[in-house]
Write an enzyme that holds these catalytic residues in place. Sequence first.
Site, PDB file in Angstrom:
ATOM      1  N   HIS A   1       0.835  -1.204   0.000  1.00 20.28           N
ATOM      2  CA  HIS A   1       0.000   0.000   0.000  1.00 20.28           C
ATOM      3  C   HIS A   1       0.870   1.255   0.000  1.00 20.28           C
ATOM      4  CE1 HIS A   1      -3.110  -2.684   2.164  1.00 20.28           C
ATOM      5  NE2 HIS A   1      -3.526  -2.521   0.908  1.00 20.28           N
TER       6      HIS A   1
ATOM      7  N   LYS B   1     -18.518  -5.628   7.556  1.00 21.22           N
ATOM      8  CA  LYS B   1     -17.315  -6.456   7.476  1.00 21.22           C
ATOM      9  C   LYS B   1     -16.553  -6.416   8.794  1.00 21.22           C
ATOM     10  CE  LYS B   1     -16.584  -6.295   2.528  1.00 21.22           C
ATOM     11  NZ  LYS B   1     -15.624  -6.028   1.463  1.00 21.22           N
TER      12      LYS B   1
ATOM     13  N   ARG C   1      -1.492  -7.022  -7.727  1.00 22.49           N
ATOM     14  CA  ARG C   1      -0.410  -7.948  -7.413  1.00 22.49           C
ATOM     15  C   ARG C   1      -0.325  -9.077  -8.424  1.00 22.49           C
ATOM     16  NH1 ARG C   1      -2.801  -9.015  -1.669  1.00 22.49           N
ATOM     17  NH2 ARG C   1      -4.460  -9.243  -3.165  1.00 22.49           N
TER      18      ARG C   1
ATOM     19  N   SER D   1      -2.849  -7.767   3.158  1.00 19.80           N
ATOM     20  CA  SER D   1      -3.227  -7.526   4.556  1.00 19.80           C
ATOM     21  C   SER D   1      -3.700  -8.807   5.219  1.00 19.80           C
ATOM     22  CB  SER D   1      -4.334  -6.466   4.632  1.00 19.80           C
ATOM     23  OG  SER D   1      -3.858  -5.219   4.213  1.00 19.80           O
TER      24      SER D   1
END
Length: 152
Positions: free
Chosen positions: A13, A37, A86, A123
């Site tokens: 990030h 969430k 990614r 993460s």
Amino acid sequence: MFPGTFDPPTNGHLDVIARASAAFDEVIVATGVNQSKQRLFTVEDRVAMLTEIAAPFGNVRVGTFDGLVVDYCRAENAGVIVKGLRTGSDYDYELPMAQMNRRLSGVDTLFVPAAPENAFISSSLVKEIAKLGGPVADFVPPSVHAKLLATL
């Protein structure tokens, strides 16, 4: 505008923030507030961590959003969404969203490929490794690492 969960912010990030900062006059890094969430860190913690790691970049500010990213972009006059990629599966996931965002609002998405040294960092993996007592200091900024260890 660089949206994300940032739970926690990683070196990947931070790399996207640095690269977006170099490419645009102003960058908004915004973390989602979605209450449905489950997160490890509160929105306040995520904002604090992002604010600290973005501090060296004078043209970056941190915010939060709830709802559609494009609504936040409109409210903030952000004409571009920045997303880090990614892998090819990230592209497959992000492309339809980018196309829908453009259709809904005219806001374009700029994909930034991950630097090779960050391409495997997520993460979710960082949290899982840290919860199991594994070393994660190389994957997150030092201030985030300290907060992560204090939270687990």
